[in-house]
Write an enzyme that holds these catalytic residues in place. Structure first.
Site, PDB file in Angstrom:
ATOM      1  N   ASP A   2      -0.315  -5.574   5.723  1.00 54.76           N
ATOM      2  CA  ASP A   2      -1.299  -6.434   5.067  1.00 54.76           C
ATOM      3  C   ASP A   2      -1.160  -6.406   3.555  1.00 54.76           C
ATOM      4  O   ASP A   2      -0.552  -5.514   2.978  1.00 54.76           O
ATOM      5  CB  ASP A   2      -2.716  -6.016   5.471  1.00 54.76           C
ATOM      6  CG  ASP A   2      -3.072  -4.620   4.979  1.00 54.76           C
ATOM      7  OD1 ASP A   2      -2.224  -3.719   5.114  1.00 54.76           O
ATOM      8  OD2 ASP A   2      -4.184  -4.428   4.466  1.00 54.76           O
ATOM      9  N   GLU A   3      -1.750  -7.398   2.917  1.00 56.02           N
ATOM     10  CA  GLU A   3      -1.871  -7.494   1.463  1.00 56.02           C
ATOM     11  C   GLU A   3      -0.541  -7.277   0.743  1.00 56.02           C
ATOM     12  O   GLU A   3      -0.454  -6.521  -0.227  1.00 56.02           O
ATOM     13  CB  GLU A   3      -2.937  -6.509   0.966  1.00 56.02           C
ATOM     14  CG  GLU A   3      -4.320  -6.835   1.509  1.00 56.02           C
ATOM     15  CD  GLU A   3      -5.406  -5.889   1.015  1.00 56.02           C
ATOM     16  OE1 GLU A   3      -6.576  -6.269   1.091  1.00 56.02           O
ATOM     17  OE2 GLU A   3      -5.084  -4.761   0.585  1.00 56.02           O
ATOM     18  N   ILE A   4       0.489  -7.953   1.221  1.00 58.77           N
ATOM     19  CA  ILE A   4       1.790  -7.904   0.553  1.00 58.77           C
ATOM     20  C   ILE A   4       1.736  -8.824  -0.661  1.00 58.77           C
ATOM     21  O   ILE A   4       1.468 -10.019  -0.527  1.00 58.77           O
ATOM     22  CB  ILE A   4       2.910  -8.317   1.511  1.00 58.77           C
ATOM     23  CG1 ILE A   4       2.945  -7.378   2.716  1.00 58.77           C
ATOM     24  CG2 ILE A   4       4.262  -8.325   0.805  1.00 58.77           C
ATOM     25  CD1 ILE A   4       3.842  -7.862   3.836  1.00 58.77           C
TER      26      ILE A   4
ATOM     27  N   HIS B 140       0.825  -1.218   0.000  1.00 57.84           N
ATOM     28  CA  HIS B 140       0.000   0.000   0.000  1.00 57.84           C
ATOM     29  C   HIS B 140       0.860   1.269   0.000  1.00 57.84           C
ATOM     30  O   HIS B 140       0.542   2.244   0.695  1.00 57.84           O
ATOM     31  CB  HIS B 140      -0.931   0.006   1.212  1.00 57.84           C
ATOM     32  CG  HIS B 140      -1.990  -1.059   1.165  1.00 57.84           C
ATOM     33  ND1 HIS B 140      -3.212  -0.872   0.584  1.00 57.84           N
ATOM     34  CD2 HIS B 140      -1.984  -2.339   1.621  1.00 57.84           C
ATOM     35  CE1 HIS B 140      -3.930  -1.981   0.681  1.00 57.84           C
ATOM     36  NE2 HIS B 140      -3.197  -2.890   1.306  1.00 57.84           N
TER      37      HIS B 140
END
Length: 596
Positions: A338-340, A274
């Site tokens: 998160d969301e790597i 992100h």
């Protein structure tokens, strides 16, 4: 004995009484009568027995005094109280409210702001409120923060009838304190920008229902609006415009405004994912910047994340985190995690070269990266907070026995510090619960309730942020432009009844209940902005405010009339809360309930 006219009027008033006082959140201990009481023309609030009154406490008294004259909230009955005019006008009067610290309170009185940022669960928010059927009321607490919580309750006792401020249920005695220390609301100001005035209005509304943590998701891949001393170039090139930024002075203003209302501000700088927007000022630190098709490289556009295997990027990120942490007095700092997207790193030549030269796997590089940023926070006296995806090895090992039967979002193995808190969200969870946390850790995981007990045995603490209960952006339809049948990524609209029904301790044994720290509702802003902020959030977010202050088990049938009054009162104070039912229903409690 023939009843007097005055007693008949009181009986008439009692006929119109709501099922309970319209207090939100519900106090732990409440007794009330059925005697009308009005505020005297010269009613005043006096602070007594505090040698050096904190300014934010005296300011809070001033605001309460103002609300008592400006709320002008009418009774939610069909005639709005008109038939009670004689009973109200002939009622006894309340002359004053005395605000004082209890005899057991410390002689060193901290301000509301100091209590707000003291640390999770450190400050005492309890209070006692006594309102007699006439004469003088008293509010007592062990801290300025407790007195502030009591003032917000006192404000909710009163209604307006022709310019007279009254209640129908004196005397009132309340002894109150929160069940959970963390009661939060998260606002994403990165996908779309929200002016400082919108944030302040939201903080006001949060304080009115005793929400005490503002989780500020201030930057993301789409924009970097936070002006960070020493890193001003990121906002200069990464904000939507020069006018849509949060300057250091803005941050001070927001933090001060929040603190004076008993709210701690936890900032989030999401790393290493992100972070695409940093490419505009520091291209050397971002892998797969704005790569296409974006869905192969990121959870949403634009793609791009920090080159976590690069020592230079690790140092850059660590310095950035240090600089941001100095802007916020909170002991909590969210570093994301998160969301790597592993494909992004697999396709990035520089990342692969760094991994090869160091002889590390991607997981090992992520561990090194996280250790560096979290050590910097520890040195600054902060507690790191992360989302799901980064979990301690011990937690992962505790679930290996269930690998065949448990869906999990436990993607990465990182040796987190013992004091780390991992904010836990559940996406399409198999049950209505989340596992608690161990040591000082909090996690986010997909797991069924049958396995919660085995995780709890590790001693995990928990902060709830379940997407299937608490995400306020759900149900808006898909926002991907070329998908005509697109749906919200988190499913249907989450009603206030849904979040209110959440049980924070479901699946735990009684000796594990105290592992739950609380929870929060969240507004991700892909389809939200200043124009619909209030309507997305209020009064729905008040549901979790009561859940985590008062505890679970509330009845939606008896809660609805009180929540109607929250919405109506918010509107009187300039917050555009949406209706929960047609007004006809709101004026007739339970008349619009469905069939059993």
């Amino acid at each position: 004995m023939k009843p007097t006219m005055k007693s008949l009027l009181f009986l008439q008033a009692a006929f119109y009484l709501p099922f309970t006082l319209a207090l939100w959140p519900r106090p732990q201990n409440l007794t009330a009568g059925n005697t009308p009481l009005r505020l005297a023309a010269g009613f005043s609030i006096e602070i007594s027995g505090i040698p050096q009154v904190p300014k934010d406490l005296s300011d809070a008294v001033t605001r309460t005094t103002k609300f008592l004259t400006t709320d002008k909230l009418q009774l939610l009955v069909p005639d709005r109280g008109a038939s009670l005019t004689d009973a109200v006008n002939s009622a006894e009067t309340l002359h004053s409210l005395t605000v004082t610290l209890s005899s057991s309170a410390s002689s060193d009185v901290k301000s509301i702001s100091e209590d707000a940022v003291a640390g999770l669960g450190v400050a005492d928010e309890s209070y006692t409120l006594q309102v007699p059927a006439g004469g003088d009321a008293t509010l007592t607490a062990n801290s300025a923060l407790g007195l502030f919580r009591g003032l917000t309750t006192f404000e909710q006792l009163w209604f307006d009838l022709g310019g007279t401020t009254f209640t129908l249920q004196a005397p009132v005695h309340i002894e109150d304190a929160p069940v959970y220390p963390y009661r939060g609301f998260m606002l994403d100001t990165s996908r779309n920008y929200f002016p400082v005035s919108d944030i302040k209005r939201t903080l006001d509304a949060m304080s009115w229902v005793k929400i005490n943590h503002f989780h500020w998701h201030v930057v993301d891949s789409q924009s970097f609006a936070l002006v960070v001393p020493g890193f001003e170039e990121i906002a200069q090139k990464g904000a939507y415009s020069a006018s849509r930024v949060y300057s250091p002075d803005d941050v001070k203003d927001i933090v001060s405004y929040a603190g004076a209302r008993g709210i701690d501000v936890m900032v989030e700088i999401d790393t290493p994912g992100h972070s695409s927007v940093i490419f505009k000022s520091h291209p050397e630190h971002i892998a797969c910047p704005e790569a296409t098709p974006w869905s192969r490289f990121a959870g949403e556009p634009p793609a791009g994340q920090l080159r976590l295997a690069s020592p230079a990027t690790t140092n850059f990120t660590t310095d950035l985190i240090k600089a941001v942490s100095s802007m916020f007095p909170s002991t909590l700092f969210n570093t994301g995690g998160d969301e790597i997207n592993t494909n992004c790193y697999a396709k990035d030549n520089l990342t692969q070269e760094d991994l090869a030269s160091q002889g590390k796997t991607l997981e090992e590089a992520l561990d090194t990266f996280t250790q560096a940023t979290h050590s910097a926070l520890a040195d600054a006296g902060k507690t790191p907070v992360v989302w799901e995806g980064i979990v301690p090895l011990a937690f992962l090992e505790s679930l290996q026995a269930h690998a065949a039967s448990v869906e999990m979002a436990l993607e990465h193995q990182v040796n987190l510090r013992n004091d780390t808190i991992v904010l836990y969200a559940v996406y399409f969870v198999l049950s209505s619960t989340l596992p608690p946390l161990t040591g000082r850790n909090v996690y986010r995981v997909w797991i069924s309730s049958e396995h919660v007990g085995s995780v709890a045995q590790k001693g995990f603490r928990l902060i709830h942020a379940a997407s299937d209960f608490f995400y306020l952006d759900c149900g808006g339809g898909g926002w991907i432009g070329n998908n005509i049948n697109g749906d919200s990524s988190c499913g249907v609209y989450k009603t206030w009844q849904k979040s209110y029904s959440f049980n924070p301790t479901n699946g735990l044994t009684e000796d594990q209940f105290d592992l739950v720290m609380g929870g929060q509702q969240l507004l991700w802003a892909e389809q939200s902005g200043p124009s619909n902020l209030d309507s997305h959030v209020w009064p729905r977010a008040a549901s979790s405010a009561e859940l985590f202050w008062s505890g679970p088990g509330g009845d939606v049938k008896t809660a609805l009339p009180r929540l109607h009054e929250v919405g109506f009162r918010f509107i009187q104070r300039g917050v555009d809360a949406i209706p929960l039912q047609p007004e006809w229903c709101a004026l007739r409690p339970n008349a619009c309930d469905g069939d059993a």
